[in-house]
Design a protein around this motif. Structure first.
Motif, PDB file in Angstrom:
ATOM      1  N   ALA A 273      28.640  37.049  28.293  1.00  0.00           N
ATOM      2  CA  ALA A 273      27.263  36.614  28.507  1.00  0.00           C
ATOM      3  C   ALA A 273      26.407  36.768  27.256  1.00  0.00           C
ATOM      4  N   GLU A 274      26.867  37.483  26.244  1.00  0.00           N
ATOM      5  CA  GLU A 274      26.072  37.681  25.028  1.00  0.00           C
ATOM      6  C   GLU A 274      26.647  36.861  23.880  1.00  0.00           C
ATOM      7  N   ARG A 275      25.780  36.125  23.227  1.00  0.00           N
ATOM      8  CA  ARG A 275      26.208  35.269  22.131  1.00  0.00           C
ATOM      9  C   ARG A 275      26.925  36.066  21.045  1.00  0.00           C
ATOM     10  N   GLY A 276      28.085  35.584  20.668  1.00  0.00           N
ATOM     11  CA  GLY A 276      28.845  36.211  19.595  1.00  0.00           C
ATOM     12  C   GLY A 276      29.812  37.278  20.037  1.00  0.00           C
ATOM     13  N   VAL A 277      29.821  37.643  21.316  1.00  0.00           N
ATOM     14  CA  VAL A 277      30.713  38.695  21.811  1.00  0.00           C
ATOM     15  C   VAL A 277      31.773  38.063  22.708  1.00  0.00           C
ATOM     16  N   PHE A 278      33.038  38.303  22.372  1.00  0.00           N
ATOM     17  CA  PHE A 278      34.178  37.779  23.115  1.00  0.00           C
ATOM     18  C   PHE A 278      34.948  38.949  23.722  1.00  0.00           C
ATOM     19  N   ALA A 279      35.705  38.688  24.775  1.00  0.00           N
ATOM     20  CA  ALA A 279      36.553  39.710  25.392  1.00  0.00           C
ATOM     21  C   ALA A 279      37.900  39.079  25.723  1.00  0.00           C
ATOM     22  N   ILE A 280      38.987  39.796  25.402  1.00  0.00           N
ATOM     23  CA  ILE A 280      40.323  39.231  25.556  1.00  0.00           C
ATOM     24  C   ILE A 280      41.299  40.293  26.047  1.00  0.00           C
ATOM     25  N   GLY A 281      42.459  39.831  26.495  1.00  0.00           N
ATOM     26  CA  GLY A 281      43.566  40.719  26.821  1.00  0.00           C
ATOM     27  C   GLY A 281      43.369  41.495  28.104  1.00  0.00           C
ATOM     28  N   ASP A 282      44.011  42.644  28.184  1.00  0.00           N
ATOM     29  CA  ASP A 282      43.985  43.425  29.412  1.00  0.00           C
ATOM     30  C   ASP A 282      42.630  44.053  29.690  1.00  0.00           C
ATOM     31  N   LEU A 283      41.716  44.012  28.757  1.00  0.00           N
ATOM     32  CA  LEU A 283      40.341  44.407  29.045  1.00  0.00           C
ATOM     33  C   LEU A 283      39.778  43.561  30.179  1.00  0.00           C
ATOM     34  N   LEU A 284      40.260  42.350  30.345  1.00  0.00           N
ATOM     35  CA  LEU A 284      39.728  41.456  31.372  1.00  0.00           C
ATOM     36  C   LEU A 284      40.211  41.815  32.761  1.00  0.00           C
ATOM     37  N   ARG A 285      41.403  42.457  32.889  1.00  0.00           N
ATOM     38  CA  ARG A 285      41.903  42.747  34.228  1.00  0.00           C
ATOM     39  C   ARG A 285      43.039  43.750  34.241  1.00  0.00           C
ATOM     40  N   GLY A 286      43.695  44.011  33.147  1.00  0.00           N
ATOM     41  CA  GLY A 286      44.792  44.971  33.102  1.00  0.00           C
ATOM     42  C   GLY A 286      46.045  44.462  33.791  1.00  0.00           C
TER      43      GLY A 286
END
Length: 401
Positions: A273-286
């Motif tokens: 939701a914040e510009r410039g910040v991405f999230a990937i891998g098991d951080l999303l669901r494990g």
């Protein structure tokens, strides 16, 4: 010390290293990876068993070899990988406070990629009562102990019970037996393939309700589906699976979390939701294999490069949630770009019918040719996403047999 980089990747596991390698090779500028552990590679470097693909000659890779290959790929592409460095908080939208062996730093980036991974719930979070005796481990703790001490029953135990029934539990059984530890039983709440555990007894439909012992574990109390209880004698219990996204840094920034997974809510391009910040891998669901996390890291590079080139940041996407016997779905937001959804079930479903609806109106319906198992994800193709109304409310994915 104040520094500036182009892309800052937090976490040097499979996803973070794959993203860094792809970005550096594509000319993203200064790409820096921060890892709080003393060595890069993430969870695979503790997994001394095959199952991590093959090398250039077709020979199977174990976890440490896979991790070393991922680190080499990032370094050869031009990324900087720093270990023993902890991110302690945010100093601004794209600025992070860092504690390194050389002192305190404040690092500003044009894009931040969060790849902090996931961890297994410890005994306290699973609400298993007992007196906190020694001998209670998660899979990660078991792997680190074996990697450090080798075949040492005095350090690990002589007779173990493994809790869980998925591929992680199978890996724990292999690790214990290779270390010379007898595996008394596998306790699985859900149905599992008994043959996958060889000669080890498997108790399905059962849960561990109590740990017995004071200074050292002496047994676990197991309750079966019919309500009967029994004590299994052991001096070690390994709690596997039940993943929690390592989302403290995301929460500290106030990023919205997906209600099903408790990882940061992202769109199909891994944008938060914040510009410039991405999230990937098991951080999303494990709970996904390392190659899946690495593939997400590589896939995220396109959106990061677009941002660095001055691309726009999309408005809020349409939320995606689950209903019925589905545990979670990712991504949690549908944006302009279509991408497959990754689904995980609460229980085993045989040839289920998947239904997608928005505001009560059906968008898509299909029957899977195979089974949907709680330890394995399935991909839902994105062809139906073109009919989603951007202002029509959440999209709900459900399943029925």
């Amino acid at each position: 010390m104040n520094r500036a980089v182009d892309v800052l990747v937090v976490g040097a596991g499979p996803a973070g290293l794959a993203a860094a390698a792809r970005l550096a090779a594509a000319g993203a500028g200064r790409v820096e990876v921060l890892e709080r552990e003393p060595a890069a590679g993430g969870v695979p470097r503790h997994c001394a068993h095959p199952g991590f693909g093959a090398d250039a000659l077709g020979r199977p890779l174990d976890g440490p070899a896979y991790a070393r290959r991922a680190v080499r790929a990032a370094l050869r592409a031009g990324a900087t990988v720093r270990t023993g460095v902890s991110v302690t908080g945010w100093a601004g939208p794209l600025t992070l406070d860092v504690t390194a062996p050389t002192g305190l730093e404040r690092v500003r980036a044009r894009a931040v990629v969060l790849a902090t991974g996931a961890r297994e719930r410890p005994r306290s979070a699973r609400l298993v009562p007992g007196s906190r005796p020694a001998g209670v481990l998660t899979t990660g703790e078991l792997q680190r102990t074996v990697l450090r001490f080798g075949r040492r029953p005095d350090r690990i135990g002589r007779r173990a019970v493994v809790v869980g029934g998925d591929r992680v539990a199978r890996g724990a059984v292999r690790t214990l037996r290779a270390a010379g530890v007898e595996v008394a039983a596998v306790v699985a709440e859900l149905p599992v393939h008994r043959s996958a555990f060889g000669a080890v007894p498997v108790l399905t439909g059962a849960v561990v309700t109590e740990l017995v012992g004071r200074s050292r574990l002496t047994g676990v109390v197991v309750r079966t589906g019919d309500g009967r209880a029994a004590t299994l004698r052991c001096d070690t219990v390994v709690l596997t699976g039940d993943w929690i996204p390592d989302h403290e840094l995301a929460r500290a920034r106030g990023l919205p979390l997906a209600p099903d997974t408790r990882g940061p809510a992202t769109d199909s391009a891994f944008r938060t939701a914040e510009r410039g910040v991405f999230a990937i891998g098991d951080l999303l669901r494990g709970g996904e294999p390392a190659p899946v996390a690495a593939a997400e890291g590589r896939a995220s590079a396109a959106a990061v490069l677009d941002l660095l080139a001055g691309g726009s940041w999309p408005e809020d996407g349409v939320p995606v949630t689950t209903a019925g016997p589905l545990r979670w779905v990712t991504p949690g937001l549908l944006g302009a770009a279509s991408a497959p959804l990754l689904l995980r079930a609460e229980r085993r479903l045989v040839h289920p019918v998947l239904t997608v609806a928005q505001g009560g109106a059906p968008l898509h319906r299909e029957r899977l040719s195979g089974s949907l198992a709680p330890w394995r994800s399935v991909r839902l193709p994105p062809r139906w996403t073109r009919v989603v109304d951007p202002r029509g409310g959440p999209v709900v994915v459900s399943a029925e047999e």
